[in-house]
Scaffold this motif. Structure first.
Motif, short mmCIF file in Angstrom:
data_model
loop_
_atom_site.label_atom_id
_atom_site.label_comp_id
_atom_site.label_asym_id
_atom_site.label_seq_id
_atom_site.Cartn_x
_atom_site.Cartn_y
_atom_site.Cartn_z
N PHE A 53 -9.72 32.80 -8.05
CA PHE A 53 -8.70 33.78 -8.43
C PHE A 53 -9.13 34.48 -9.72
O PHE A 53 -9.24 33.84 -10.76
CB PHE A 53 -7.33 33.12 -8.64
CG PHE A 53 -6.66 32.69 -7.37
CD1 PHE A 53 -6.19 33.63 -6.46
CD2 PHE A 53 -6.48 31.35 -7.10
CE1 PHE A 53 -5.56 33.22 -5.29
CE2 PHE A 53 -5.85 30.94 -5.94
CZ PHE A 53 -5.40 31.88 -5.04
N SER A 54 -9.35 35.78 -9.65
CA SER A 54 -9.68 36.51 -10.87
C SER A 54 -8.42 36.76 -11.69
O SER A 54 -8.48 36.86 -12.91
CB SER A 54 -10.39 37.82 -10.54
OG SER A 54 -9.64 38.59 -9.64
N ASN A 55 -7.28 36.83 -11.03
CA ASN A 55 -5.99 37.02 -11.71
C ASN A 55 -5.56 35.67 -12.31
O ASN A 55 -5.37 34.69 -11.59
CB ASN A 55 -4.97 37.52 -10.69
CG ASN A 55 -3.59 37.69 -11.25
OD1 ASN A 55 -3.03 36.78 -11.84
ND2 ASN A 55 -3.03 38.87 -11.05
N VAL A 102 -8.23 24.00 -14.44
CA VAL A 102 -8.41 25.38 -13.98
C VAL A 102 -9.36 26.10 -14.94
O VAL A 102 -10.24 26.86 -14.50
CB VAL A 102 -7.06 26.12 -13.85
CG1 VAL A 102 -7.29 27.60 -13.56
CG2 VAL A 102 -6.19 25.50 -12.77
N VAL A 103 -9.21 25.85 -16.23
CA VAL A 103 -10.12 26.45 -17.23
C VAL A 103 -11.56 26.03 -16.91
O VAL A 103 -12.48 26.87 -16.95
CB VAL A 103 -9.72 26.03 -18.67
CG1 VAL A 103 -10.77 26.47 -19.67
CG2 VAL A 103 -8.36 26.58 -19.03
N VAL A 104 -11.77 24.77 -16.59
CA VAL A 104 -13.11 24.29 -16.22
C VAL A 104 -13.64 25.09 -15.03
O VAL A 104 -14.79 25.54 -15.03
CB VAL A 104 -13.10 22.77 -15.90
CG1 VAL A 104 -14.41 22.33 -15.27
CG2 VAL A 104 -12.80 21.96 -17.16
N GLY A 105 -12.79 25.28 -14.01
CA GLY A 105 -13.20 26.05 -12.84
C GLY A 105 -13.56 27.48 -13.19
O GLY A 105 -14.54 28.04 -12.68
N LYS A 106 -12.78 28.09 -14.06
CA LYS A 106 -13.04 29.48 -14.47
C LYS A 106 -14.38 29.63 -15.17
O LYS A 106 -15.08 30.61 -14.97
CB LYS A 106 -11.92 30.00 -15.37
CG LYS A 106 -10.67 30.36 -14.62
CD LYS A 106 -9.84 31.30 -15.45
CE LYS A 106 -9.05 32.25 -14.61
NZ LYS A 106 -9.73 33.04 -13.67
N TYR A 107 -14.74 28.65 -16.00
CA TYR A 107 -15.96 28.78 -16.78
C TYR A 107 -17.20 28.15 -16.14
O TYR A 107 -18.28 28.72 -16.21
CB TYR A 107 -15.74 28.25 -18.20
CG TYR A 107 -14.83 29.18 -18.96
CD1 TYR A 107 -15.32 30.36 -19.49
CD2 TYR A 107 -13.48 28.90 -19.09
CE1 TYR A 107 -14.48 31.25 -20.15
CE2 TYR A 107 -12.63 29.77 -19.75
CZ TYR A 107 -13.14 30.95 -20.28
OH TYR A 107 -12.30 31.83 -20.92
N GLU A 193 -15.40 43.39 -7.37
CA GLU A 193 -15.49 43.52 -8.82
C GLU A 193 -15.15 44.93 -9.24
O GLU A 193 -15.58 45.90 -8.62
CB GLU A 193 -16.91 43.16 -9.31
CG GLU A 193 -17.35 41.75 -8.94
CD GLU A 193 -16.53 40.67 -9.58
OE1 GLU A 193 -15.84 40.93 -10.59
OE2 GLU A 193 -16.55 39.54 -9.07
N ILE A 194 -14.38 45.06 -10.30
CA ILE A 194 -14.03 46.37 -10.83
C ILE A 194 -15.06 46.74 -11.88
O ILE A 194 -15.25 46.03 -12.86
CB ILE A 194 -12.61 46.35 -11.45
CG1 ILE A 194 -11.61 45.99 -10.37
CG2 ILE A 194 -12.29 47.69 -12.08
CD1 ILE A 194 -10.22 45.76 -10.89
N LEU A 195 -15.73 47.86 -11.65
CA LEU A 195 -16.75 48.31 -12.59
C LEU A 195 -16.11 49.20 -13.63
O LEU A 195 -15.42 50.15 -13.29
CB LEU A 195 -17.86 49.06 -11.84
CG LEU A 195 -18.60 48.25 -10.77
CD1 LEU A 195 -19.57 49.15 -10.02
CD2 LEU A 195 -19.35 47.10 -11.41
#
Length: 197
Positions: A53-55, A102-107, A193-195
């Motif tokens: 999840f990018s959000n 979740v922070v671990v997953g994000k990074y 991805e939003i450029l």
């Protein structure tokens, strides 16, 4: 007319999370009360949410909400004797741990590889061990309320944490593997991805 666009990726990610949490419920209800204690999908769900999840609202809320729903179910049924009428003593430490997972997953899972997955599984197990066991140790007459008592609690939790690691690896393998296969078959599930200019 509404201009809300349907995002199949979000729906599929939610379905994968719900399916895995349903497996958690079915396993717990079909075994002895504590035989699968900590063999859980919680770590895998947190990593999955963080990785895909990018959000940020979705990344944190879906894993926390899925844990909350299953915890409420368990607290009022099979684990009622461990419940304080709402959830269980020290539940907020478990929820703090899942947020950190979740922070671990994000990074650690910005780039999903087998090595990163193994490191992330170990990292969330350590987070779970150190943070959620504060809830077991704090104000518990079985442990002295000092660093030695907390350490004793951590040592006693080691077998449960090996189960947590095993659950994270197995459930994570199912979740990440199935979603990667779905992305290959259905390109609409790829992250767009939003450029920025």
């Amino acid at each position: 007319m509404s201009h809300i666009k349907f995002n199949p990726r979000t729906l599929v990610l939610m379905v994968v999370i719900l399916a895995i949490m349903l497996m958690r419920v079915l396993i717990v209800f079909n075994t002895e009360a504590l035989s699968f204690a900590n063999f859980s999908s919680v770590g895998a769900v947190a990593l999955f949410g963080g990785a895909y999840f990018s959000n940020n609202i979705k990344a944190y809320s879906f894993p926390v909400l899925s844990l909350f729903i299953t915890d409420i179910l368990f607290a009022n049924t099979i684990y009622k004797s461990y419940s304080d009428g709402f959830l269980y003593d020290g539940w907020y430490w478990t929820y703090a741990a899942i947020i950190l997972m979740v922070v671990v997953g994000k990074y650690l899972l910005k780039n999903i590889t087998l090595t990163n997955g193994a490191l992330a599984a170990i990292a969330v197990t350590v987070v779970h061990w150190l943070v959620s066991d504060i809830g077991v140790w704090y104000n518990n007459p079985s442990f002295t309320q000092d660093l030695a008592g907390y350490w004793n609690c951590l040592v006693l939790a080691i077998p449960f944490e090996f189960r947590f690691l095993a659950g994270t690896v197995i459930y994570g393998g199912v979740m990440f593997g199935s979603f990667q296969l779905l992305k290959v078959k259905y390109p609409a599930l790829q992250r767009k991805e939003i450029l920025s200019a």
